[in-house]
Design a protein around this motif. Structure first.
Motif, PDB file in Angstrom:
ATOM      1  N   LEU A 667       0.832  -1.208   0.000  1.00  0.00           N
ATOM      2  CA  LEU A 667       0.000   0.000   0.000  1.00  0.00           C
ATOM      3  C   LEU A 667       0.866   1.258   0.000  1.00  0.00           C
ATOM      4  O   LEU A 667       0.697   2.167   0.814  1.00  0.00           O
ATOM      5  N   ARG A 668       1.824   1.269  -0.911  1.00  0.00           N
ATOM      6  CA  ARG A 668       2.760   2.386  -0.934  1.00  0.00           C
ATOM      7  C   ARG A 668       2.118   3.682  -1.415  1.00  0.00           C
ATOM      8  O   ARG A 668       2.533   4.771  -1.035  1.00  0.00           O
ATOM      9  N   ASN A 692     -11.854  11.833  -1.814  1.00  0.00           N
ATOM     10  CA  ASN A 692     -10.709  10.951  -1.675  1.00  0.00           C
ATOM     11  C   ASN A 692     -10.886   9.780  -2.635  1.00  0.00           C
ATOM     12  O   ASN A 692     -11.941   9.113  -2.626  1.00  0.00           O
ATOM     13  N   LEU A 693      -9.860   9.513  -3.449  1.00  0.00           N
ATOM     14  CA  LEU A 693      -9.890   8.440  -4.447  1.00  0.00           C
ATOM     15  C   LEU A 693      -8.793   7.432  -4.101  1.00  0.00           C
ATOM     16  O   LEU A 693      -7.600   7.765  -4.119  1.00  0.00           O
ATOM     17  N   ASP A 694      -9.200   6.206  -3.771  1.00  0.00           N
ATOM     18  CA  ASP A 694      -8.263   5.176  -3.342  1.00  0.00           C
ATOM     19  C   ASP A 694      -7.970   4.239  -4.520  1.00  0.00           C
ATOM     20  O   ASP A 694      -8.889   3.656  -5.108  1.00  0.00           O
ATOM     21  N   PRO A 695      -6.682   4.066  -4.879  1.00  0.00           N
ATOM     22  CA  PRO A 695      -6.366   3.167  -5.998  1.00  0.00           C
ATOM     23  C   PRO A 695      -6.388   1.686  -5.627  1.00  0.00           C
ATOM     24  O   PRO A 695      -6.352   0.834  -6.515  1.00  0.00           O
ATOM     25  N   TYR A 696      -6.452   1.391  -4.280  1.00  0.00           N
ATOM     26  CA  TYR A 696      -6.393  -0.002  -3.850  1.00  0.00           C
ATOM     27  C   TYR A 696      -7.793  -0.543  -3.568  1.00  0.00           C
ATOM     28  O   TYR A 696      -8.720   0.200  -3.201  1.00  0.00           O
ATOM     29  N   ALA A 697      -7.911  -1.852  -3.686  1.00  0.00           N
ATOM     30  CA  ALA A 697      -9.172  -2.535  -3.414  1.00  0.00           C
ATOM     31  C   ALA A 697      -9.262  -2.900  -1.932  1.00  0.00           C
ATOM     32  O   ALA A 697      -8.300  -2.731  -1.165  1.00  0.00           O
ATOM     33  N   ASP A 699     -10.965  -6.006   0.917  1.00  0.00           N
ATOM     34  CA  ASP A 699     -11.475  -7.365   0.988  1.00  0.00           C
ATOM     35  C   ASP A 699     -12.904  -7.348   1.521  1.00  0.00           C
ATOM     36  O   ASP A 699     -13.508  -6.290   1.691  1.00  0.00           O
ATOM     37  N   ASN A 700     -13.391  -8.545   1.837  1.00  0.00           N
ATOM     38  CA  ASN A 700     -14.777  -8.649   2.300  1.00  0.00           C
ATOM     39  C   ASN A 700     -14.993  -8.021   3.672  1.00  0.00           C
ATOM     40  O   ASN A 700     -16.124  -7.721   4.042  1.00  0.00           O
ATOM     41  N   LYS A 701     -13.899  -7.856   4.433  1.00  0.00           N
ATOM     42  CA  LYS A 701     -14.007  -7.233   5.753  1.00  0.00           C
ATOM     43  C   LYS A 701     -13.872  -5.713   5.694  1.00  0.00           C
ATOM     44  O   LYS A 701     -13.950  -5.045   6.716  1.00  0.00           O
ATOM     45  N   GLY A 702     -13.625  -5.185   4.517  1.00  0.00           N
ATOM     46  CA  GLY A 702     -13.462  -3.745   4.367  1.00  0.00           C
ATOM     47  C   GLY A 702     -12.059  -3.263   4.600  1.00  0.00           C
ATOM     48  O   GLY A 702     -11.829  -2.055   4.740  1.00  0.00           O
ATOM     49  N   ARG A 704      -8.170  -2.588   3.419  1.00  0.00           N
ATOM     50  CA  ARG A 704      -7.425  -2.335   2.192  1.00  0.00           C
ATOM     51  C   ARG A 704      -6.412  -3.451   1.961  1.00  0.00           C
ATOM     52  O   ARG A 704      -5.724  -3.895   2.884  1.00  0.00           O
ATOM     53  N   ILE A 705      -6.317  -3.884   0.731  1.00  0.00           N
ATOM     54  CA  ILE A 705      -5.376  -4.937   0.353  1.00  0.00           C
ATOM     55  C   ILE A 705      -4.424  -4.411  -0.704  1.00  0.00           C
ATOM     56  O   ILE A 705      -4.701  -3.410  -1.392  1.00  0.00           O
TER      57      ILE A 705
END
Length: 899
Positions: A667-668, A692-697, A699-702, A704-705
């Motif tokens: 998550l750099r 805020n725009l996050d480039p990372y997805a 998981d099912n728990k919310g 960031r991965i």
């Protein structure tokens, strides 16, 4: 026989003197008779007069008093009708626009008769052919002005009889100000310069003294100009109709300036606390610079409240005010199930110093602290908008500048921030900040700085704080200091800048910090309680850290031009890209370890939880990026006489920023932050937005991965949060070409709201304290407009809108967290009728926010107001009618509901 000769001679000379009355109007009555030139020559002074003693004259001087002159001063007079002197009566007659000036007296009237023998003057009005009286006397003596129907005045005794007199007095009451009080009396006896006795006098502040819309009838009274009026039985008349508002005796202060006096209370009843007296008290004008107002509220069930207010001003030095309020609240009665008792308080302090008084030393204060529920549950709750205020903040600061090179600025600041919803209070008592001016060691003091070497500079600053976090229930108690944190930070930044290829701006820098603290924390795992125990260790400790940074930036312009015949002639886009790099090493030496229940070693720093926190455990190496944008246009000016096109802003700002951490394992790339704003519609509408725009997805728990969202089957960016605010104001002045733009900046009378900590606009409504508010109409307004029941052209109106929406989606909840529209508006139906409304709708919770309906009626001398909050937590209504003038402001009737 000799005496008769003298009398005959004096009469002859007097007759010759008054013959001048038949001359033109610029002639005057002489004070003395001019003597002919003496033909006798005085003898020469003997040469030895200084050396020869003078013998005392043995002849006793005549003790007979000389006769006083007939007139003590020159009499100036004129009249358009005629002027006549009656020798037999010894009187002077002036008719039609007559004027008489004698000693300190000025008299203008339709007819003036002066009795030379009695040294008296009579003045009255005259009747025209239609039977209408005109040219009423205008009598002025010193600073006193009287406008009666007729007057008889004796210059020797200074006594006078006045019929239907009209006079105006300036009366100052407390810190409220001063207004003109008009006194109309059927018969007045002037005893001397300072005492008047009146019969059937009407006292009013109405401009019409003949037929006032209200007055106080005084049967008998004693009037001392500029000081007071003491009256017997008096009662109030409205439109010549007597009212039961009466007093067996009355006292009206008429001194200019501030005067001590009682503040009459408001009577009423409360369903939970019984009957009450509110806002009663006393005003103390301590001196020309300071005053004090003490007021109180008392309820029959035992509740009470006290308030003290002091305003001080010293011209060219400082000014401020202090407000202290305390209330003991009792609900219901003892023995009932709903009985409760509580106390609340509020302290407001404001102090400003004139910058010219001492440029190198400055003290300022802006304090608003108290119980968290003060505005919501106050006994004397006038200001409904303040119930929506969920934050109280204060700041008191003193700064001192030492101008000698290198100059040093020292400041001490105490701050307070209180959330009235959570009852959490944050204090700094105090913060000490000292900073030294920037020093360029490789450049001349007054020379130009060029290149990387000459631009090297450094500073020094220190910040020391005593920070306290507590709750409302512990405020002003010793327990509030239990979790106090004390620390200091010393910082020396070093930087330089230079140009690269003439287009790129390069900045290089580094910073060294030395952190001090008076407490640290030792952590360990307690096997008995199976918890991590943090032990506070008091004592001095310190650590240091340092970092390096570099940035590269430039400015790029892009312009699109169009045909000059087009409305839009050009568009200019300005971009300011910037790339920065920062590096900070690891400070592992400040970290220790403890073993948890699983046998794992957990690293921690003893500085965790201190004022300035702990240094970083991991090495940091990050690259930051930002892009600032503005968009402007040149449009054809609607004014045909303009020689240049008009510049307008299409987009005031549009900014994008992010950073990339090279040292992070995953998550750099941080989320992209986007914000911007603009104004449109001739700067009447403001628009601000952020996201805020996050480039990372996730998981099912919310969580960031370390997978890009586009690689996880999604879009390039994931919108996590977004906010937008739109404000719009519109008024009839925008469409009135005859009005200047400065009218929009005039004080609208709502500044008193901000003084109590609320908003300066009326989106949350306006205050209910009408008794202390200024009039809504301008006193200098043309009489034609005042009397006109309807507007001739445009009806004045204004409207304000505030729209806010927030979107939240960090864990795929995809919800609107806040969505509301606030609005307020006012319309002047007539020059004396004004209605307004303030409300809002919460689309998220599907309900109206605080709603207030306002009705205002100007009744010339009176003001009528009705405020109504028809529903909600603060459902209530408030009715007020009272005299606008601050002199008689206690003549009022107000009624309000209580919840």
């Amino acid at each position: 026989m000799q005496s008769n000769k003298h009398r005959l001679l004096f009469s002859l000379l007097l007759f010759l003197g008054v013959l001048s009355l038949s001359a033109q109007e610029d002639k005057v009555i002489p004070l003395t008779i001019k003597k002919q030139k003496d033909t006798l020559v005085a003898p020469l002074i003997p040469a030895d007069i200084l050396g020869t003693p003078v013998k005392k004259d043995s002849i006793i001087q005549d003790s007979t008093s000389k006769k006083e002159p007939l007139l003590a001063d020159i009499v100036k007079r004129k009249a358009e009708g005629y002027m006549r002197y009656d020798r037999k009566e010894g009187k002077i007659y002036l008719y039609d626009k007559a004027e008489l000036y004698y000693q300190d007296t000025e008299l203008k009237a339709g007819i003036i008769i002066m009795d030379l023998a009695k040294n008296e003057v009579y003045a009255g009005r005259i009747k025209d052919s239609t039977g209408v009286y005109s040219q009423l006397p205008d009598f002025k003596q010193g600073n006193q002005i009287v406008k009666p129907d007729s007057i008889r005045f004796n210059f020797d005794t200074q006594k006078a009889l006045i019929w239907n007199s009209r006079t105006e007095q300036q009366a100052g009451l407390g810190s409220i100000g001063s207004d003109a009080m008009k006194v109309y009396a059927e018969k007045t006896k002037k005893e001397n310069d300072s005492v008047y006795f009146m019969s059937r006098a009407k006292i009013t502040t109405s401009n019409d003294t003949i037929n006032p819309d209200y007055y106080i009838l005084v049967r008998k009274g004693k009037f001392v100009p500029g000081k007071k009026m003491i009256a017997g039985y008096s009662n109030m008349f409205i439109a010549d109709v007597p009212t039961p508002i009466a007093l067996p005796f009355a006292y009206f202060p008429m001194t200019t300036g501030n005067t001590a006096g009682l503040i009459f209370p408001t009577f009423g009843s409360d369903p939970d606390r019984g009957y009450f007296l509110q806002n009663g008290g006393y005003y103390f004008p301590i001196n020309d610079y300071v005053d004090l107002t003490l007021q109180g509220d008392f309820y029959t069930n035992g509740s009470y409240g006290f308030r003290g207010q002091s305003v001080y001003t010293k011209r060219y030095k400082y000014k401020g005010n202090v407000n202290i309020r305390f209330e003991n609240q009792i609900n219901s009665q003892k023995g009932f199930e709903d009985y409760s008792r509580s106390t609340n308080y509020n302290i407001q302090i404001s102090h400003t110093q004139d910058p010219k008084n001492n440029p190198n030393s400055r003290l300022s204060a802006n304090v608003n602290l108290g119980s968290s529920d003060y505005y919501r549950s106050s006994l004397n709750q006038y200001n409904v908008p303040n119930t929506q205020n969920n934050n109280l903040s204060s700041s008191v600061s003193y700064s001192k500048t030492f101008p000698a090179y290198p100059s040093v600025n020292l400041s001490l600041t105490a701050t307070h921030n209180q959330n009235t919803n959570t009852d959490v209070i944050n204090l700094t008592l105090p913060t000490m900040q000292a900073s030294m001016e920037r020093i360029f060691p490789f450049a001349k003091k007054d020379g130009l700085k060029k290149g990387i070497i000459q631009n090297i500079n450094f500073q020094y600053d220190v910040n020391a704080q005593n920070q306290i976090t507590t709750v409302d229930s512990l405020f002003f108690k010793s327990e509030m200091f239990d979790d106090a944190r004390v620390g200091a930070r010393h910082r020396i930044p070093i930087s330089t800048n230079f140009k690269l290829f003439k287009q790129l701006s390069v900045s290089l820098g580094g910073s060294y910090e030395d952190i001090w603290t008076l407490e640290t924390y030792n952590k360990s795992y307690d096997e008995t309680t199976e918890e991590v125990v943090s032990e506070k260790i008091n004592g001095f400790d310190r650590y240091n850290k340092y970092s390096f940074s570099a940035s590269l930036g430039t400015t790029v312009y892009g312009t699109w031009t169009f045909d000059e015949s087009k409305n839009i002639q050009a568009i200019r886009h300005t971009m300011r890209p910037s790339i920065g790099y920062s590096y900070s090493p690891s400070f592992e030496e400040t970290y220790d370890e403890y073993m948890n229940a699983d046998g794992e070693y957990i690293q921690y720093s003893r500085f965790e939880g201190t004022l300035n926190g702990a240094p970083g455990l991991t090495q940091s190496s990050a690259l930051s990026f930002s892009l600032q944008n503005t968009l402007e246009a040149k449009v054809k000016d609607k004014d045909s006489t303009a020689t240049e096109p008009k510049k307008i802003s299409l987009l005031s700002s549009f900014n994008i920023s992010t950073n990339y951490n090279f040292q992070a394992d995953s998550l750099r790339l941080s989320p992209f932050r986007v914000n911007g704003g603009t104004t449109i519609l001739n700067k009447k509408m403001s628009i601000n937005f952020s996201a805020n725009l996050d480039p990372y997805a996730i998981d099912n728990k919310g969580t960031r991965i370390n997978t890009l969202n586009i690689n996880n089957g999604g879009s390039l960016f994931r919108l996590t949060t977004a906010r937008a605010n739109i404000g719009y104001s519109l008024s009839s002045k925008m469409f009135d070409k005859d009005k200047d733009d400065e009218d929009d900046n005039k004080d609208n009378g709502d500044s008193y709201v901000a003084a109590s900590g609320g908003r300066t606009d009326d989106l949350f409504g306006t205050a209910d304290n009408f008794n202390g508010r200024p009039g809504n109409l301008n006193d200098d307004e043309d009489e034609e407009v005042k009397e006109n029941p309807l507007y001739k052209n445009t009806i004045p109106w204004d409207i304000r809108l505030a729209y806010a929406v927030s979107y939240s989606n960090p864990n795929r909840q995809d919800e609107i967290s806040n969505h509301s529209l606030m609005f307020s508006g006012n319309i002047d139906l007539t020059p004396r009728w004004k209605v307004g409304v303030s409300s809002g709708y919460d689309f998220k919770n599907q309900g109206f926010s605080l709603t207030q309906l306002r009705f205002e009626r100007d009744l010339k001398s009176f003001r009528l107001n009705f405020n109504w909050t028809p529903f909600g937590t603060y459902e209530r209504w408030y009715f007020f009618i009272g005299i606008k003038s601050s002199i008689l402001k206690d003549l009022k009737w107000e009624q309000r509901s209580q919840r």
